[in-house]
Design an enzyme around this catalytic site. Structure first.
Site: not given
Length: 276
Positions: A13, A46, A66, A75-76, A192, A210, A219-220
């Site tokens: 990511n 991102q 985004n 956003c993790g 999401n 996402e 995706c965290g």
């Protein structure tokens, strides 16, 4: 104007990370879209912007955009890269970092071997806080979307998530159903969409569509959402390994009212400059 940036990723990511503390920057939606283009720009899922803290008790403010130019709340994977970036660039000399986001505060802890643990905050199940159009919180919801009837869990990890359990993520209709569900009328800010396969009580496989991006390698917040949904439904234990296309994350959650902890890698790829 030349802008310094770093390219980073968390399990594939990928991010353009920009220091907005020591340099003045502004990104319009159109500029972000051009920069995100993988053929004519830098290319990323991102853009992460490091800003001075809005609250003097915190270290930084964390903004996320985004690839379509829209700003999002959390956003993790980006949070882990954010932590490593500010340390690498000498913006802070501590391994514990406190930041604000559009939806609240998170704490970041740099570990060894490029690993970062993020306190992702307490998950929200109340529909109004997700936001999700429903009269009351439920563990599962039955949603109709075009020709599909979907059983899903819904939660906010600072951003809205819909989690659908599937027999196999390899065969899940991520691109088609993900795009439909992202814009479902019951999610006023879009959503999401996670497709979760149960392996056992301590491991799941996950693919995430996402909002504003499409499917990503990891995706965290999606991993946190899937683990939380599985734990809340009694299918998973408190510590879960989430296998994503880009690699693995460890998610820990002790239950309602408790924060979610995510641990995973943050990789620095290269530094660069670009004319804006």
């Amino acid at each position: 104007m030349l802008i310094d940036f770093s390219k980073m990723h968390g399990l594939g990511n990928d991010f353009m990370v920009v220091d907005g503390v020591t340099q003045k920057v502004f990104f319009s939606n159109d500029v972000i879209k051009k920069l995100a283009d993988r053929h004519f720009g830098i290319g990323f899922d991102q853009l992460l912007l490091v800003e001075p803290p809005y609250d003097p008790e915190l270290d930084f403010h964390y903004r996320i955009f985004n690839a379509d130019g829209s700003e999002v709340e959390q956003c993790g994977n980006g949070a882990r890269c954010f932590a490593r970036f500010v340390r690498l660039k000498g913006l802070i000399n501590r391994d514990r970092i406190a930041v604000s986001t559009a939806r609240g505060r998170i704490s970041l802890q740099l570990e060894g071997e490029n690993q970062v643990t993020v306190n992702m905050g307490v998950p929200q199940f109340e529909p109004g806080k997700i936001p999700f159009r429903a009269q009351k919180a439920e563990k599962t919801y039955l949603l109709r979307a075009q020709e599909h009837t979907v059983m899903c869990g819904v939660v906010s990890m600072g951003n809205p998530h819909c989690v659908i359990e599937v027999p196999s993520v390899a065969d899940a209709p991520v691109e088609t159903l993900g795009a439909i569900m992202e814009r479902h009328e019951r999610f006023p800010e879009r959503v999401n969409v996670g497709f979760m396969e149960m392996v056992n009580a301590t491991e799941i496989r996950l693919r995430v569509f996402e909002r504003g991006v499409g499917e990503t390698l990891a995706c965290g917040t999606g991993a946190c959402a899937a683990a939380v949904i599985g734990i809340s439904q009694g299918k998973l234990k408190e510590r879960v390994t989430v296998s994503l296309p880009g690699g693995k994350l460890t998610i820990a959650w002790k239950g309602p009212g408790q924060p979610v902890y995510m641990t995973g890698p943050a990789e620095h790829v290269f530094d660069g400059q670009i004319e804006l």
